[in-house]
Enzyme design. Structure first.
Site, mmCIF file in Angstrom:
data_model
loop_
_atom_site.group_PDB
_atom_site.id
_atom_site.type_symbol
_atom_site.label_atom_id
_atom_site.label_comp_id
_atom_site.label_asym_id
_atom_site.label_seq_id
_atom_site.Cartn_x
_atom_site.Cartn_y
_atom_site.Cartn_z
ATOM 1 N N VAL A 85 43.668 -24.402 16.282
ATOM 2 C CA VAL A 85 43.792 -24.614 17.672
ATOM 3 C C VAL A 85 44.054 -23.184 18.036
ATOM 4 C CG1 VAL A 85 44.910 -25.564 19.693
ATOM 5 C CG2 VAL A 85 44.486 -26.971 17.485
ATOM 6 N N PRO A 86 42.993 -22.679 18.571
ATOM 7 C CA PRO A 86 42.733 -21.043 18.923
ATOM 8 C C PRO A 86 43.693 -20.519 20.163
ATOM 9 C CG PRO A 86 40.732 -22.214 19.938
ATOM 10 C CD PRO A 86 41.603 -23.261 19.074
ATOM 11 N N CYS A 87 44.787 -20.640 19.888
ATOM 12 C CA CYS A 87 45.672 -19.745 20.855
ATOM 13 C C CYS A 87 45.475 -18.412 21.081
ATOM 14 C CB CYS A 87 47.098 -20.287 20.980
ATOM 15 S SG CYS A 87 47.612 -19.952 19.230
ATOM 16 N N HIS A 88 44.710 -17.921 20.082
ATOM 17 C CA HIS A 88 44.624 -16.423 20.060
ATOM 18 C C HIS A 88 43.433 -16.117 21.207
ATOM 19 C CE1 HIS A 88 41.778 -18.196 16.826
ATOM 20 N NE2 HIS A 88 41.136 -17.070 17.565
ATOM 21 N N ARG A 89 42.814 -17.118 21.736
ATOM 22 C CA ARG A 89 41.733 -16.908 22.639
ATOM 23 C C ARG A 89 42.230 -17.222 24.163
ATOM 24 N NH1 ARG A 89 37.709 -21.168 19.550
ATOM 25 N NH2 ARG A 89 37.451 -19.884 17.706
#
Length: 184
Positions: A147-151
């Site tokens: 779940v790409p919270c880095h985005r």
């Protein structure tokens, strides 16, 4: 099954070597439940204790468990540049309410190679003005990378914070072509 005919909660885990350091992956029968950065022995042990406390059962190391083996395969393919989206069942039991809503939107609505601002993500879930709450939801993400919270980045173009550390966030965004690769 237990003595009452109910399925007992089961948590399996493995540590995977990646370009950003070891990741702990944990799964239940429902799906991938947790990803933990920098999973050195002390970090791993602390994460497993928290999982046991939150989920009510002692996690068992079992990298061959089918769902976990598939998660490992997909994570390795992502870091090899061969996979741009994860196709895994996710167990959302470690997060609820607004954070869960935001993380679900992030997972489905911000693809590989794209970024979104905290405020924009707040608007997407019908809560304009809740950028700070979105930031807190990112910090509570039990499934980073998948779940790409880095985005999620700052509206002024800043990279923003990250539970795995800003350098880890930079490396993930570079892997996705959003930022240039570090020179050294």
């Amino acid at each position: 099954m237990d003595s009452h005919g109910q399925y007992e909660q089961r948590v399996v885990w493995a540590v995977v070597a990646t370009d950003i350091g070891p990741l702990l992956l944990a799964a239940t029968r429902e799906g991938l439940v947790n990803v933990v950065f920098h999973a050195t022995d002390p970090v791993r042990d602390g994460a497993l204790e928290r999982l046991a406390s939150r989920l009510g059962t002692e996690p068992v190391e079992e990298p061959g468990y089918p769902l976990l083996a598939e998660a490992i395969r997909q994570v390795e393919a992502y870091f090899a540049g061969e996979r741009h989206a994860f196709d895994l069942p996710l167990d959302w039991s470690l997060v609820s309410g607004f954070p869960r809503e935001v993380l679900r939107e992030l997972a489905s609505g911000v693809p590989f190679g794209a970024v979104v601002g905290y405020g924009d993500l707040a608007e997407r879930v019908g809560q304009p003005g809740a950028a700070q709450a979105v930031g807190m939801a990112m910090g509570a993400n039990p499934l980073p990378v998948v779940v790409p919270c880095h985005r999620v980045v700052e509206s002024d173009g800043g990279i923003g914070g990250f539970g795995g550390g800003r350098e880890t966030k930079r490396r993930l965004l570079a892997l996705e072509g959003v930022l240039p690769e570090p020179l050294f």
